[in-house]
Scaffold this motif. Structure first.
Motif, short mmCIF file in Angstrom:
data_model
loop_
_atom_site.label_atom_id
_atom_site.label_comp_id
_atom_site.label_asym_id
_atom_site.label_seq_id
_atom_site.Cartn_x
_atom_site.Cartn_y
_atom_site.Cartn_z
N LEU A 14 0.83 -1.21 0.00
CA LEU A 14 0.00 0.00 0.00
C LEU A 14 0.86 1.25 0.00
O LEU A 14 0.52 2.27 -0.62
CB LEU A 14 -0.93 0.01 1.21
N PHE A 15 1.98 1.21 0.71
CA PHE A 15 2.91 2.34 0.74
C PHE A 15 3.42 2.65 -0.66
O PHE A 15 3.40 3.80 -1.11
CB PHE A 15 4.08 2.00 1.67
N VAL A 16 3.86 1.62 -1.37
CA VAL A 16 4.42 1.82 -2.71
C VAL A 16 3.36 2.33 -3.68
O VAL A 16 3.59 3.27 -4.44
CB VAL A 16 5.05 0.51 -3.23
N VAL A 17 2.16 1.71 -3.65
CA VAL A 17 1.13 2.12 -4.60
C VAL A 17 0.65 3.53 -4.32
O VAL A 17 0.31 4.29 -5.25
CB VAL A 17 -0.04 1.11 -4.62
N THR A 18 0.63 3.94 -3.05
CA THR A 18 0.24 5.31 -2.73
C THR A 18 1.28 6.31 -3.22
O THR A 18 0.94 7.39 -3.71
CB THR A 18 0.02 5.46 -1.21
N ALA A 19 2.56 5.96 -3.11
CA ALA A 19 3.61 6.83 -3.64
C ALA A 19 3.47 6.99 -5.15
O ALA A 19 3.60 8.10 -5.70
CB ALA A 19 4.99 6.26 -3.29
N ILE A 20 3.20 5.89 -5.84
CA ILE A 20 2.99 5.94 -7.30
C ILE A 20 1.76 6.78 -7.63
O ILE A 20 1.76 7.60 -8.55
CB ILE A 20 2.86 4.52 -7.87
N ASN A 21 0.69 6.57 -6.85
CA ASN A 21 -0.56 7.30 -7.04
C ASN A 21 -0.32 8.81 -7.01
O ASN A 21 -0.76 9.55 -7.91
CB ASN A 21 -1.53 6.87 -5.93
N TYR A 22 0.40 9.26 -6.00
CA TYR A 22 0.60 10.71 -5.86
C TYR A 22 1.67 11.24 -6.79
O TYR A 22 1.65 12.42 -7.15
CB TYR A 22 0.89 11.06 -4.39
N MET A 23 2.61 10.41 -7.20
CA MET A 23 3.53 10.82 -8.25
C MET A 23 2.77 11.13 -9.52
O MET A 23 3.03 12.13 -10.20
CB MET A 23 4.57 9.73 -8.50
N ASP A 24 1.78 10.28 -9.84
CA ASP A 24 1.01 10.48 -11.07
C ASP A 24 0.03 11.64 -10.95
O ASP A 24 -0.42 12.17 -11.96
CB ASP A 24 0.27 9.19 -11.43
N ARG A 25 -0.32 12.02 -9.72
CA ARG A 25 -1.16 13.21 -9.55
C ARG A 25 -0.33 14.49 -9.63
O ARG A 25 -0.78 15.50 -10.16
CB ARG A 25 -1.88 13.17 -8.20
N ALA A 26 0.89 14.45 -9.07
CA ALA A 26 1.68 15.67 -8.90
C ALA A 26 2.60 15.96 -10.08
O ALA A 26 3.11 17.08 -10.18
CB ALA A 26 2.51 15.57 -7.62
N ASN A 27 2.83 14.99 -10.97
CA ASN A 27 3.77 15.28 -12.06
C ASN A 27 3.27 16.42 -12.95
O ASN A 27 4.05 17.14 -13.55
CB ASN A 27 4.09 14.02 -12.88
N LEU A 28 1.95 16.60 -13.02
CA LEU A 28 1.42 17.72 -13.79
C LEU A 28 1.77 19.06 -13.14
O LEU A 28 2.03 20.05 -13.83
CB LEU A 28 -0.10 17.60 -13.94
N SER A 29 1.82 19.08 -11.81
CA SER A 29 2.21 20.30 -11.11
C SER A 29 3.65 20.68 -11.46
O SER A 29 3.95 21.85 -11.72
CB SER A 29 2.07 20.11 -9.60
N VAL A 30 4.54 19.68 -11.48
CA VAL A 30 5.95 19.94 -11.81
C VAL A 30 6.08 20.41 -13.25
O VAL A 30 6.85 21.32 -13.56
CB VAL A 30 6.78 18.66 -11.58
N ALA A 31 5.31 19.81 -14.14
CA ALA A 31 5.39 20.17 -15.57
C ALA A 31 4.50 21.36 -15.92
O ALA A 31 4.51 21.82 -17.07
CB ALA A 31 4.98 18.96 -16.42
N GLY A 32 3.73 21.88 -14.94
CA GLY A 32 2.70 22.88 -15.23
C GLY A 32 3.20 24.13 -15.93
O GLY A 32 2.62 24.58 -16.93
N SER A 33 4.29 24.70 -15.43
CA SER A 33 4.80 25.94 -16.03
C SER A 33 5.28 25.70 -17.46
O SER A 33 5.05 26.54 -18.36
CB SER A 33 5.94 26.52 -15.19
N ALA A 34 5.95 24.57 -17.68
CA ALA A 34 6.43 24.25 -19.03
C ALA A 34 5.27 24.04 -19.99
O ALA A 34 5.29 24.52 -21.14
CB ALA A 34 7.31 23.00 -18.99
N ILE A 35 4.25 23.33 -19.54
CA ILE A 35 3.07 23.11 -20.39
C ILE A 35 2.35 24.42 -20.66
O ILE A 35 1.92 24.70 -21.78
CB ILE A 35 2.12 22.09 -19.71
N GLN A 36 2.20 25.25 -19.62
CA GLN A 36 1.54 26.54 -19.79
C GLN A 36 2.27 27.40 -20.81
O GLN A 36 1.65 28.04 -21.67
CB GLN A 36 1.47 27.28 -18.45
N GLY A 37 3.61 27.41 -20.75
CA GLY A 37 4.39 28.19 -21.69
C GLY A 37 4.31 27.66 -23.11
O GLY A 37 4.15 28.42 -24.07
N GLN A 38 4.38 26.34 -23.27
CA GLN A 38 4.38 25.74 -24.61
C GLN A 38 3.05 25.94 -25.32
O GLN A 38 3.02 26.21 -26.53
CB GLN A 38 4.70 24.26 -24.53
#
Length: 450
Positions: A14-38
Motif C-alpha cells: 500500500l505504501f508503494v502504490v500510494t507513492a505511485i498514485n501521488y507521483m502520477d497526480r503531482a507530475n502535472l504540477s511539476v510540468a505545469g509551467s512548461a506546459i503553460q508556456g508551450q
C-alpha cells in the motif's frame, strides 16, 4: 503459535502504490509551467487542467465503491493501477506532431487527466477496505498513517527528480517514466496481493489476532457477503457526524490539493525560484507533511491504546491539525523571503497531514459492509476540493495577479473544517443501522465504545 506479520508486507505494498498514485497526480504540477508556456495557457486554463483529474475522480467514487464492495480490492485495484499508469504515459504524447494545434494538445491533456481520475477512483476506498481487513483496530491509525506518509515521501523524493527530468529531457519524459513505473507495479499487485482468508503468508494466529481486534479475519467474511442496501446508506448519510467528517475531509484536502497543483507554480512565480530550486524547496514541506501524518496516526493509536475514548483519540489530532493549518496565510507577509515562506508552508503542511485521519474515522464510523460505498461519498467530498480549489486559485490569479488571496482562501477552508469537527462530529462509533444485520458491523476490539 506466534502470529506472523503478513499484514506488514500488505502495508508495504500500500505504501508503494500510494507513492505511485501521488507521483502520477503531482507530475502535472511539476510540468505545469512548461506546459503553460508551450501551449500559451491562461491561469484559468491551467487551473482547469489541474482540476480535470478530480472532476472525474470524484464522479467515479460512489459507483467504484459499490463495485469494490462486490468484487474486492485485488482485481479492481490491480487493474486500476495499470489503467491510470497507461493514461499517464499517454499524456507525454500531447506535444506530438499528430496534434496540429495547441488547442488539440490541450484537449488531449484534459482527456488523459479525466481518464486518470476515473482509473484512480478505487485507490483510497480500496486502501481503507484493505486496512480494515488486515489490521486490528488499535493498529489501524498507524497503518493508515504509514501508507498515507508515502504520498508525502514520494512527493519529497520524486518532485526534485521530476523537476530534473523536466529541466533536462522535457516535460513529456516525466509522464513516460511515471507511467512505466505504475504499469510494472500494477502487474506485480495482481500477482502478489491476497485478502487474509486467501493468504499463504498469514498463519492462523495472525488471522485470529486480526479478527479479535476488530478486523475481518478469516472467520469474519460475513462483512464482505452482507448485501449493500440503499436504505442503510441513506440512514448513515443522515447522521451529523458523517457530514462533519465529509466537510472536514473537504477542508483538509483543499490544502493538500494546493500542494499537489499550484505549489510548484507558486514557488516559481510567487517566490521567484527557478524550476530546479523550486523542486528542492518543495522537499521541505513534503517531508514535514510526512512527519505530520505519522505523528497524527501514532498519537491517535497511543491515546486509544492507553484507554482513552475513540472519540478523543481521533478528534484531537484532526482538530489541532486543522487549526494550525490556518497559519498558511502568514506566508503572505514573507513573499520576499523564500526561506521563511517555505518554513511557514512546511508548518502548515505538517499540521494538515497531522489531521489526516479521515479514512481512519471512516472505518470507525461506517458499518464495514458499506465502507466501499460510503467511502466513495467521503472521497467525493475530499476531492470536491480538488475540483474547486485549483479553479478558484486560477481565477484569483487571473484577476489579482497575486497568490495572497489564494492563501487566505486555503486558510478559511481549513477553519471551516475545524468548525465542522467542533459542532457536527459527535461520538466516534459505528453508526447503528435499523436492522439486525448491523450487529455484525460493530467493532470487535476491546477499545470500541459501546
Amino acid at each position: 503459535m506466534k502470529p506472523t506479520r503478513a499484514r506488514l508486507s500488505v502495508l508495504a505494498m500500500l505504501f508503494v502504490v500510494t507513492a505511485i498514485n501521488y507521483m502520477d497526480r503531482a507530475n502535472l504540477s511539476v510540468a505545469g509551467s512548461a506546459i503553460q508556456g508551450q501551449f500559451a495557457l491562461s491561469p484559468t486554463q491551467l487551473g482547469l487542467l489541474f482540476s480535470m483529474f478530480t472532476w472525474f475522480y470524484a464522479m467515479s467514487q460512489v459507483p467504484v465503491g459499490y463495485v469494490l464492495d462486490r468484487v474486492g480490492p485485488r482485481r479492481l485495484y490491480g487493474s486500476a493501477i495499470i489503467l491510470w499508469s497507461v493514461f499517464t504515459f499517454l499524456m507525454g504524447f500531447a506535444s506530438h506532431h499528430l496534434f496540429a494545434t495547441a488547442s488539440a494538445s490541450f484537449v488531449m491533456l484534459l482527456v488523459c487527466r479525466a481518464l486518470i481520475g476515473v482509473a484512480e477512483a478505487p485507490s483510497f476506498p480500496s486502501n481503507t477496505k484493505i486496512i480494515a481487513n488486515w489490521f486490528p483496530d488499535h493498529e489501524r491509525a498507524r497503518a493508515t498513517a504509514t501508507y498515507s506518509s508515502a504520498q508525502y515521501i514520494g512527493l519529497a523524493v520524486l518532485t526534485p527528480v521530476l523537476s530534473y527530468i523536466v529541466a533536462t529531457w522535457g516535460w513529456e519524459a516525466s509522464f513516460y517514466i511515471s507511467g512505466a513505473v505504475g504499469i510494472v507495479f500494477g502487474i506485480y499487485w495482481l500477482i502478489a496481493y491476497r485478502d487474509p482468508q486467501d493468504s499463504t503468508k498469514a498463519n492462523q494466529a495472525e488471522l485470529d489476532m486480526i479478527r479479535d481486534g476488530g478486523g475481518y479475519g478469516s472467520a469474519n467474511q460475513r462483512g464482505n457477503s452482507t448485501k449493500v442496501n440503499w436504505p442503510d446508506v441513506r440512514h448513515v448519510l443522515r447522521q451529523p457526524t458523517v457530514w462533519g467528517l465529509f466537510i472536514a475531509q473537504f477542508a483538509a484536502s483543499s490544502t493538500l490539493y494546493f500542494f499537489l497543483t499550484w505549489f510548484i507554480v507558486y514557488l516559481e512565480k510567487g517566490l521567484g525560484l527557478s524550476i530546479a530550486k523550486a523542486g528542492v524547496g518543495a522537499m521541505f514541506p513534503y517531508l514535514m507533511a510526512m512527519c505530520g501524518v505519522l505523528c497524527g496516526g501514532v498519537l491517535s493509536d497511543m491515546l486509544l491504546k492507553r484507554g482513552h475514548s475513540r472519540t478523543k483519540a481521533r478528534k484531537i489530532p484532526v482538530m489541532c491539525g486543522l487549526a494550525v493549518t490556518t497559519s498558511i496565510c502568514l506566508v503572505n507577509f514573507f513573499e520576499d523571503q523564500p526561506v521563511i515562506a517555505i518554513a511557514i508552508l512546511s508548518v502548515a503542511f505538517f499540521a494538515n497531514a497531522f489531521s489526516n485521519l479521515g479514512w481512519v474515522v471512516c472505518s470507525d464510523v461506517i458499518p464495514r459492509h458499506l465502507i466501499g460505498t460510503l467511502g466513495g461519498f467521503l472521497n467525493i467530498f475530499g476531492n470536491l476540493s480538488g475540483i474547486i480549489s485549483p479553479i478558484v486559485i486560477g481565477v484569483i490569479l487571473e484577476r489579482t495577479h497575486s497568490f495572497q488571496y489564494a492563501m487566505f482562501y486555503i486558510a478559511a477552508v481549513a477553519l471551516m473544517g475545524f468548525l465542522a469537527y467542533t459542532f457536527l462530529v459527535g461520538k466516534i462509533e459505528v453508526v447503528e443501522l435499523p436492522n439486525a444485520e448491523s450487529k455484525s458491523d460493530r467493532p470487535l476490539g476491546k477499545h470500541s465504545e459501546a
